[in-house]
Enzyme design. Structure first.
Site, PDB file in Angstrom:
ATOM      1  N   ASN A   1      19.624  59.433  29.408  1.00  0.00           N
ATOM      2  CA  ASN A   1      19.929  60.395  30.466  1.00  0.00           C
ATOM      3  C   ASN A   1      19.916  59.693  31.823  1.00  0.00           C
ATOM      4  OD1 ASN A   1      19.764  62.667  32.320  1.00  0.00           O
ATOM      5  ND2 ASN A   1      19.213  63.944  30.578  1.00  0.00           N
TER       6      ASN A   1
ATOM      7  N   ASN B   1      26.583  60.962  31.439  1.00  0.00           N
ATOM      8  CA  ASN B   1      25.504  61.775  31.998  1.00  0.00           C
ATOM      9  C   ASN B   1      25.107  61.407  33.419  1.00  0.00           C
ATOM     10  OD1 ASN B   1      22.412  62.335  32.370  1.00  0.00           O
ATOM     11  ND2 ASN B   1      23.081  63.746  30.760  1.00  0.00           N
TER      12      ASN B   1
ATOM     13  N   ASP C   1      14.810  63.783  32.193  1.00  0.00           N
ATOM     14  CA  ASP C   1      16.186  63.986  32.635  1.00  0.00           C
ATOM     15  C   ASP C   1      16.575  62.846  33.584  1.00  0.00           C
ATOM     16  OD1 ASP C   1      18.650  65.387  33.806  1.00  0.00           O
ATOM     17  OD2 ASP C   1      17.940  66.890  32.386  1.00  0.00           O
TER      18      ASP C   1
END
Length: 303
Positions: free
Chosen positions: A171, A122, A225
């Protein structure tokens, strides 16, 4: 914060990197490219990256290193917002890739660790030694969640190690100014983790039943995120649902700055005073530019 629109029509942009010439490199996950955005918004494809390029960072050799999730989710329209959805049937996993900026040539460095396939790489960050920490977000399946993990690797393809496993949805990842802490934002938990670094690529043993230290859990339903770190040690994490950037102090206090997209996914710092910021608004496919009230931490490599 006043925002200026730099580019629109992007296909789920992520992983922005501010360059010395004023341009920004970013990945477009749905378009499957590494893209350069000029100050006037002009878009140029640097490299095609089939699968799902999810994060990008400049390495010690000047190349761009990309966490490619391998196409771990499909996209669908929800009232004008581009939404990442379920993992497609037949999905196998992702990889770590190197992109030569001059030629656009792509090399795959890692697809597995200790015989276990990477699931959905990620985000990544380089330390001073030139190694990099990266997160594997895992993925969702019809039968439940495949766990994610935190890794450390070298750029020559010779070394990859899994430092924390069985994380829910890791993340964004970043290093403290002293590089004695690696921060990981967990999307679904709305939680910022801190892991103590004892040597490059090594973490202190965790406390019993705890993978790391909890900096803060956001209240209500907010998702986290990717992130960037400020010069003073605050951690700026893109926040979904409550669209914007949440700045976490190491003591757990927070400050939220709104962005006009409920799927705000990343922020990077740049400019001569490191107060210019570029923010990816992925649901609406836009790249915004603004001025942060404090300077960001200059990355070890790149602009």
């Amino acid at each position: 914060m006043d925002l200026t629109l730099v580019a629109e029509g992007l296909q789920f942009p992520e992983g922005p990197v501010a360059m010395a010439d004023g341009s920004v490199l970013l990945v477009e996950i749905q378009r499957q490219t590494l893209t350069r955005i000029a100050p006037d918004g002009t878009r140029t494809t640097v490299a095609d990256l089939p699968g799902g390029p999810n994060g990008a960072a400049i390495g010690p050799d000047g190349a761009v290193y990309v966490t490619n999730n391998g196409g771990s989710f499909q996209f669908f329209d929800m009232g004008g917002l581009n939404i990442p959805g379920p993992t497609p049937a037949g999905y196998e996993g992702g990889s770590i890739q190197r992109v030569d900026l001059a030629s656009g040539a792509v090399t795959t460095l890692y697809e597995a660790c200790d015989g276990k396939r990477l699931v959905g790489p990620n985000d990544l960050v380089f330390d001073r030694q030139g190694g990099f920490w990266f997160t594997d977000h895992g993925c969702s399946t019809p039968d439940g969640r495949r766990y994610g993990a935190l890794y450390y690797a070298r750029t020559d393809g010779s070394h990859i190690v899994r430092l924390r496993d069985h994380l829910i949805s890791p993340n964004g990842v970043g290093l403290s100014p002293a590089e004695d802490v690696v921060y990981v934002a967990d999307t679904m938990l709305g939680r910022l983790w801190a892991f103590d670094v004892v040597a490059p690529g090594e973490l202190a043993p965790p406390a019993p039943l705890q993978p790391g230290r909890v900096v803060c859990n956001l209240p209500g339903y907010q998702l986290l995120d990717s992130l960037a770190v400020e010069a003073d040690g605050r951690v700026c994490v893109a926040t979904i649902i409550n669209g914007g950037i949440t700045a976490f102090s190491p003591n757990g206090s927070t400050q939220h700055v709104a962005v006009p997209d409920v799927i705000t996914t990343n922020i990077c710092f740049g400019g001569t005073d490191m107060r210019d910021v570029w923010i990816t608004a992925s649901g609406t496919g836009k790249l915004w530019r603004g001025r942060w009230e404090r300077p960001g931490l200059k990355l070890n490599f790149g602009a």
